[in-house]
Write a protein that holds these residues in place. Structure first.
Motif, PDB file in Angstrom:
ATOM      1  N   VAL A 147      -4.416   8.736  21.680  1.00 19.96           N
ATOM      2  CA  VAL A 147      -5.085   7.498  22.070  1.00 19.96           C
ATOM      3  C   VAL A 147      -5.867   6.990  20.867  1.00 19.96           C
ATOM      4  CG1 VAL A 147      -6.796   6.414  23.576  1.00 19.96           C
ATOM      5  CG2 VAL A 147      -5.234   8.155  24.491  1.00 19.96           C
ATOM      6  N   THR A 148      -5.542   5.774  20.435  1.00 19.50           N
ATOM      7  CA  THR A 148      -6.219   5.184  19.278  1.00 19.50           C
ATOM      8  C   THR A 148      -7.472   4.448  19.732  1.00 19.50           C
ATOM      9  OG1 THR A 148      -4.870   3.169  19.405  1.00 19.50           O
ATOM     10  CG2 THR A 148      -4.057   4.970  18.030  1.00 19.50           C
ATOM     11  N   ARG A 149      -8.524   4.535  18.888  1.00 17.17           N
ATOM     12  CA  ARG A 149      -9.813   3.931  19.232  1.00 17.17           C
ATOM     13  C   ARG A 149     -10.250   2.900  18.206  1.00 17.17           C
ATOM     14  NH1 ARG A 149     -12.859   9.692  19.954  1.00 17.17           N
ATOM     15  NH2 ARG A 149     -12.433   9.596  17.702  1.00 17.17           N
ATOM     16  N   GLY A 150      -9.299   2.295  17.485  1.00 18.82           N
ATOM     17  CA  GLY A 150      -9.648   1.305  16.482  1.00 18.82           C
ATOM     18  C   GLY A 150     -10.432   1.928  15.347  1.00 18.82           C
ATOM     19  N   ALA A 151     -11.554   1.301  14.980  1.00 12.36           N
ATOM     20  CA  ALA A 151     -12.358   1.790  13.868  1.00 12.36           C
ATOM     21  C   ALA A 151     -12.979   3.159  14.154  1.00 12.36           C
ATOM     22  CB  ALA A 151     -13.465   0.782  13.546  1.00 12.36           C
ATOM     23  N   PRO A 172     -12.549  10.978  13.503  1.00 12.69           N
ATOM     24  CA  PRO A 172     -13.181   9.660  13.385  1.00 12.69           C
ATOM     25  C   PRO A 172     -12.446   8.771  12.398  1.00 12.69           C
ATOM     26  CG  PRO A 172     -14.425  11.308  12.151  1.00 12.69           C
ATOM     27  CD  PRO A 172     -13.354  12.049  12.906  1.00 12.69           C
ATOM     28  N   GLY A 173     -12.673   7.472  12.522  1.00 11.47           N
ATOM     29  CA  GLY A 173     -12.078   6.536  11.580  1.00 11.47           C
ATOM     30  C   GLY A 173     -12.813   6.556  10.245  1.00 11.47           C
ATOM     31  N   LEU A 174     -12.269   5.851   9.287  1.00 13.19           N
ATOM     32  CA  LEU A 174     -12.875   5.741   7.970  1.00 13.19           C
ATOM     33  C   LEU A 174     -13.598   4.398   7.850  1.00 13.19           C
ATOM     34  CD1 LEU A 174      -9.826   7.110   5.971  1.00 13.19           C
ATOM     35  CD2 LEU A 174     -12.054   8.230   6.139  1.00 13.19           C
ATOM     36  N   GLU A 175     -14.734   4.406   7.198  1.00 12.89           N
ATOM     37  CA  GLU A 175     -15.508   3.183   7.031  1.00 12.89           C
ATOM     38  C   GLU A 175     -14.885   2.333   5.916  1.00 12.89           C
ATOM     39  OE1 GLU A 175     -19.636   3.872   6.484  1.00 12.89           O
ATOM     40  OE2 GLU A 175     -19.827   5.169   8.247  1.00 12.89           O
ATOM     41  N   VAL A 176     -14.336   1.198   6.296  1.00  6.50           N
ATOM     42  CA  VAL A 176     -13.735   0.284   5.335  1.00  6.50           C
ATOM     43  C   VAL A 176     -14.121  -1.139   5.711  1.00  6.50           C
ATOM     44  CG1 VAL A 176     -11.759   1.782   4.835  1.00  6.50           C
ATOM     45  CG2 VAL A 176     -11.586   0.071   6.652  1.00  6.50           C
ATOM     46  N   GLU A 177     -13.984  -2.043   4.766  1.00 11.08           N
ATOM     47  CA  GLU A 177     -14.213  -3.457   5.030  1.00 11.08           C
ATOM     48  C   GLU A 177     -12.882  -4.078   5.446  1.00 11.08           C
ATOM     49  OE1 GLU A 177     -15.903  -7.490   2.820  1.00 11.08           O
ATOM     50  OE2 GLU A 177     -16.279  -5.507   1.954  1.00 11.08           O
ATOM     51  N   LEU A 218      -6.306   1.914   5.271  1.00  6.80           N
ATOM     52  CA  LEU A 218      -5.872   1.269   4.029  1.00  6.80           C
ATOM     53  C   LEU A 218      -5.206  -0.073   4.314  1.00  6.80           C
ATOM     54  CD1 LEU A 218      -4.398   4.345   2.105  1.00  6.80           C
ATOM     55  CD2 LEU A 218      -6.565   3.166   1.656  1.00  6.80           C
ATOM     56  N   SER A 219      -4.499  -0.173   5.435  1.00  8.87           N
ATOM     57  CA  SER A 219      -3.767  -1.402   5.720  1.00  8.87           C
ATOM     58  C   SER A 219      -4.689  -2.559   6.073  1.00  8.87           C
ATOM     59  CB  SER A 219      -2.750  -1.173   6.841  1.00  8.87           C
ATOM     60  OG  SER A 219      -3.370  -1.147   8.106  1.00  8.87           O
ATOM     61  N   VAL A 220      -5.771  -2.310   6.805  1.00  5.92           N
ATOM     62  CA  VAL A 220      -6.623  -3.418   7.258  1.00  5.92           C
ATOM     63  C   VAL A 220      -7.448  -4.016   6.127  1.00  5.92           C
ATOM     64  CG1 VAL A 220      -6.751  -2.481   9.589  1.00  5.92           C
ATOM     65  CG2 VAL A 220      -8.564  -1.932   7.951  1.00  5.92           C
ATOM     66  N   GLN A 221      -7.433  -3.396   4.961  1.00  2.00           N
ATOM     67  CA  GLN A 221      -8.167  -3.942   3.823  1.00  2.00           C
ATOM     68  C   GLN A 221      -7.386  -5.029   3.091  1.00  2.00           C
ATOM     69  OE1 GLN A 221     -10.512  -0.772   1.548  1.00  2.00           O
ATOM     70  NE2 GLN A 221      -9.087   0.476   2.735  1.00  2.00           N
ATOM     71  N   HIS A 222      -6.150  -5.277   3.537  1.00  2.00           N
ATOM     72  CA  HIS A 222      -5.300  -6.308   2.936  1.00  2.00           C
ATOM     73  C   HIS A 222      -4.715  -7.151   4.052  1.00  2.00           C
ATOM     74  CE1 HIS A 222      -5.579  -4.150  -0.891  1.00  2.00           C
ATOM     75  NE2 HIS A 222      -5.424  -3.053  -0.174  1.00  2.00           N
ATOM     76  N   PHE A 223      -4.187  -8.310   3.694  1.00  2.00           N
ATOM     77  CA  PHE A 223      -3.670  -9.180   4.748  1.00  2.00           C
ATOM     78  C   PHE A 223      -2.213  -8.893   5.018  1.00  2.00           C
ATOM     79  CE2 PHE A 223      -3.134 -11.817   0.864  1.00  2.00           C
ATOM     80  CZ  PHE A 223      -1.778 -12.085   0.938  1.00  2.00           C
ATOM     81  N   GLY A 224      -1.798  -9.257   6.231  1.00  2.00           N
ATOM     82  CA  GLY A 224      -0.397  -9.121   6.610  1.00  2.00           C
ATOM     83  C   GLY A 224      -0.096  -7.775   7.217  1.00  2.00           C
ATOM     84  N   VAL A 265      -2.350   5.901  -1.166  1.00  2.00           N
ATOM     85  CA  VAL A 265      -2.970   7.097  -0.586  1.00  2.00           C
ATOM     86  C   VAL A 265      -3.576   7.957  -1.695  1.00  2.00           C
ATOM     87  CG1 VAL A 265      -2.525   9.242   0.674  1.00  2.00           C
ATOM     88  CG2 VAL A 265      -1.468   7.106   1.438  1.00  2.00           C
ATOM     89  N   ALA A 266      -2.830   8.117  -2.781  1.00  2.00           N
ATOM     90  CA  ALA A 266      -3.309   8.952  -3.886  1.00  2.00           C
ATOM     91  C   ALA A 266      -4.537   8.350  -4.554  1.00  2.00           C
ATOM     92  CB  ALA A 266      -2.190   9.148  -4.910  1.00  2.00           C
ATOM     93  N   ALA A 267      -4.540   7.025  -4.737  1.00  2.00           N
ATOM     94  CA  ALA A 267      -5.694   6.365  -5.346  1.00  2.00           C
ATOM     95  C   ALA A 267      -6.931   6.533  -4.471  1.00  2.00           C
ATOM     96  CB  ALA A 267      -5.394   4.894  -5.569  1.00  2.00           C
ATOM     97  N   TRP A 268      -6.746   6.408  -3.149  1.00  2.00           N
ATOM     98  CA  TRP A 268      -7.882   6.600  -2.248  1.00  2.00           C
ATOM     99  C   TRP A 268      -8.384   8.045  -2.335  1.00  2.00           C
ATOM    100  CZ3 TRP A 268      -8.553  10.090   1.679  1.00  2.00           C
ATOM    101  CH2 TRP A 268      -9.706   9.931   2.451  1.00  2.00           C
ATOM    102  N   TRP A 269      -7.476   9.007  -2.367  1.00  3.83           N
ATOM    103  CA  TRP A 269      -7.868  10.410  -2.405  1.00  3.83           C
ATOM    104  C   TRP A 269      -8.606  10.733  -3.691  1.00  3.83           C
ATOM    105  CZ3 TRP A 269      -9.557  14.231  -0.075  1.00  3.83           C
ATOM    106  CH2 TRP A 269      -9.420  15.546  -0.519  1.00  3.83           C
ATOM    107  N   SER A 270      -8.166  10.150  -4.784  1.00  5.50           N
ATOM    108  CA  SER A 270      -8.847  10.361  -6.058  1.00  5.50           C
ATOM    109  C   SER A 270     -10.285   9.833  -5.992  1.00  5.50           C
ATOM    110  CB  SER A 270      -8.085   9.649  -7.185  1.00  5.50           C
ATOM    111  OG  SER A 270      -8.737   9.828  -8.428  1.00  5.50           O
ATOM    112  N   GLN A 271     -10.451   8.676  -5.394  1.00  5.73           N
ATOM    113  CA  GLN A 271     -11.796   8.104  -5.258  1.00  5.73           C
ATOM    114  C   GLN A 271     -12.646   8.918  -4.291  1.00  5.73           C
ATOM    115  OE1 GLN A 271     -12.153   4.323  -3.130  1.00  5.73           O
ATOM    116  NE2 GLN A 271     -13.608   3.615  -4.684  1.00  5.73           N
ATOM    117  N   ALA A 272     -12.040   9.371  -3.189  1.00  3.92           N
ATOM    118  CA  ALA A 272     -12.791  10.139  -2.193  1.00  3.92           C
ATOM    119  C   ALA A 272     -13.306  11.451  -2.771  1.00  3.92           C
ATOM    120  CB  ALA A 272     -11.908  10.409  -0.974  1.00  3.92           C
TER     121      ALA A 272
END
Length: 367
Positions: free
Chosen positions: A232-236, A253-258, A296-302, A313-320
Motif C-alpha cells: 500500500v503506497t502512502r505518497g510522500a 518512510p518516503g524521502l524528503e524531496v521538492e 527521483l521522478s517527482v523532482q522532474h516533469f512528465g 540512482v547512483a548520483a543520489w546514492w553518492s550524495q546521500a
C-alpha cells in the motif's frame, strides 16, 4: 569532451539469468498517450483567463510511463499497444523503441487512428488533466503474451483480461494496481484477475476502500489475506508491505524531496518494486528502492521523461552517503543505512555517465 566509452549498462538480473529463461523480463499492454505537461503554474486554470506555465514538455504517456521506467532500470521490457500513423504516433514509437529500447514487436500501427493526447497541468503538488481519445481496438482473446518473468496489469472492477490468465499459466508473476471504482462498491470480488496476482499495489485510498479499514497498515494486512504480496503506497509518507509467503513485513518512510510533478510516480514506484522482486531482494529493500525511484521522478516533469535510470540512482546514492559522512545528522545516517544495499549494485563509472533521454518535445528531431 571525453571520448571514453560509456560503462556497461547495469543489469539487475545478471546473476540470475540462465539458458532457457524468457527473453522478456516484463510484459505489459495498454494505451500509449502523447502527454503534454505544463509545470510552474501558480494556481489552477481559471475560466475566462489565460494561465502561463514556466515549464513544458512532451513525452509518451499512459502505459509508456511504466514501460520506460522498467527499461531504464535495466529490465528487458516488451509492450503490446496500438500506435497511430500520425506524427504523434511516430514520435511515441521512436521514443520508446529507439531512445528507451522497449521491445514493440507485439505492437502495431493503426492507419487513420488519432493518437490519444493528454494535457497535464501541475500545481501545488497536484495535477489536473484533460484527455482526448478515440478508443483503440483491444487485444483479442487469441493474443498470447510472450513468456516473461513478470507482467504488469491495471485491474478494473468487473473486467477480466484473458491475457493475464494466460501469462500466469506460462509462469509469469503478475504485478497489479487498480483504478478508482466509479460504482462505489469497492468489492475485491469484482477484481476478477486478483487470484492470478503475485503482488497487488494500490494506494492508501483504494486499499482502505477495498478492505473497509481506516489506516494503510490495517489495509495492507487485510490485502495480504488475498494475495501473496500486498503493498500500500502512502505518497510522500512512503509505503507498507506484507509478504505472506516469506512472512516479511516492511514499513519504509518516503524521502524528503521538492516535488515538481507527480505524473507517473505510481508507475515508477511499481517499476522499482518489480525490479527488486525479480532480483530477489528482501522486502524492505524492494520497498525502499521503489520509494527512491518514485522520489527521483517527482523532482522532474512528465511521466516517462522523469523516470530515473541507474545513473540517477547512483548520483543520489553518492550524495546521500556524502551527507551522512559530512553533515552527520541522524536522518542522513538513517537514510544511508537504509539504502546501503545499493553499494554492491552500481559501479562508480555509472555515476559519471548521463543517460540519453527522449527529446521533451514533438517538434525537435535528434541528429
Amino acid at each position: 569532451m571525453s571520448t571514453a566509452e560509456p560503462p556497461e549498462p547495469i543489469d539487475p538480473l545478471a546473476a540470475l539469468r540462465a539458458p532457457g529463461d524468457p527473453e522478456c523480463d516484463v510484459y505489459l499492454t495498454g494505451t500509449v498517450f502523447l502527454d503534454i505537461i505544463f509545470t510552474g503554474l501558480d494556481h489552477a486554470p481559471v475560466r475566462g483567463t489565460e494561465s502561463w506555465a514556466r515549464g513544458m514538455g512532451s513525452s509518451p504517456g499512459g502505459i509508456a510511463n511504466m514501460a520506460t521506467a522498467l527499461a531504464r532500470l535495466g529490465l528487458h521490457t516488451t509492450l503490446a499497444s496500438v500506435f497511430g500513423t500520425d506524427v504523434y504516433g511516430d514520435y511515441c514509437w521512436e521514443s520508446l523503441a529507439v531512445s528507451e529500447g522497449v521491445d514493440l514487436s507485439p505492437s502495431w500501427r493503426l492507419p487513420g487512428w488519432h493518437s490519444p493526447v493528454t494535457v497535464s497541468m501541475a500545481y501545488e503538488g497536484e495535477r489536473t488533466m484533460v484527455t482526448h481519445e478515440h478508443p483503440a481496438p483491444a487485444l483479442g482473446d487469441d493474443c498470447l503474451p510472450p513468456r516473461s518473468r513478470a507482467c504488469v496489469a491495471a485491474f478494473e472492477p468487473g473486467r477480466r483480461d484473458e491475457w493475464v490468465r494466460r501469462a500466469h499459466a506460462q509462469g509469469s508473476q503478475i504485478f497489479a494496481d487498480v483504478g478508482w471504482d466509479d460504482s462505489g462498491r469497492w468489492d475485491p470480488a469484482t477484481l476478477a484477475d486478483l487470484p492470478y496476482c503475485q503482488a497487488f499495489l494500490p494506494n492508501t485510498v483504494e486499499a482502505q476502500h477495498y478492505t473497509r479499514t481506516d489506516t494503510p497498515e490495517r489495509a495492507v494486512r487485510a490485502l495480504a489475506d488475498l494475495v501473496p504480496v500486498a503493498v500500500v503506497t502512502r505518497g510522500a509518507r512512503g509505503a507498507v508491505a506484507v509478504d505472506s509467503l516469506t512472512q516479511e513485513t516492511a514499513d519504509v518512510p518516503g524521502l524528503e524531496v521538492e516535488a515538481l510533478d507527480p505524473t507517473g510516480a505510481g508507475d515508477v514506484f511499481i517499476a522499482g518494486f518489480v525490479t527488486g522482486t525479480l532480483a530477489g531482494w528482501p522486502l524492505a529493500h524492494r520497498l525502499a528502492f521503489a520509494n527512491l525511484t518514485a522520489a527521483l521522478s517527482v523532482q522532474h516533469f512528465g511521466g516517462s521523461l522523469s523516470a530515473p535510470g541507474w545513473p540517477e540512482v547512483a548520483a543520489w546514492w553518492s550524495q546521500a552517503t556524502a551527507l551522512a559522512r559530512t553533515r552527520g545528522r541522524a536522518s542522513d545516517v538513517e537514510v544511508a543505512r537504509r539504502y546501503g544495499f545499493l553499494d554492491d549494485l552500481m559501479p562508480c563509472a555509472v555515476r559519471c555517465w548521463p543517460r540519453p533521454r527522449a527529446l521533451p518535445t514533438v517538434g525537435f528531431r535528434g541528429k
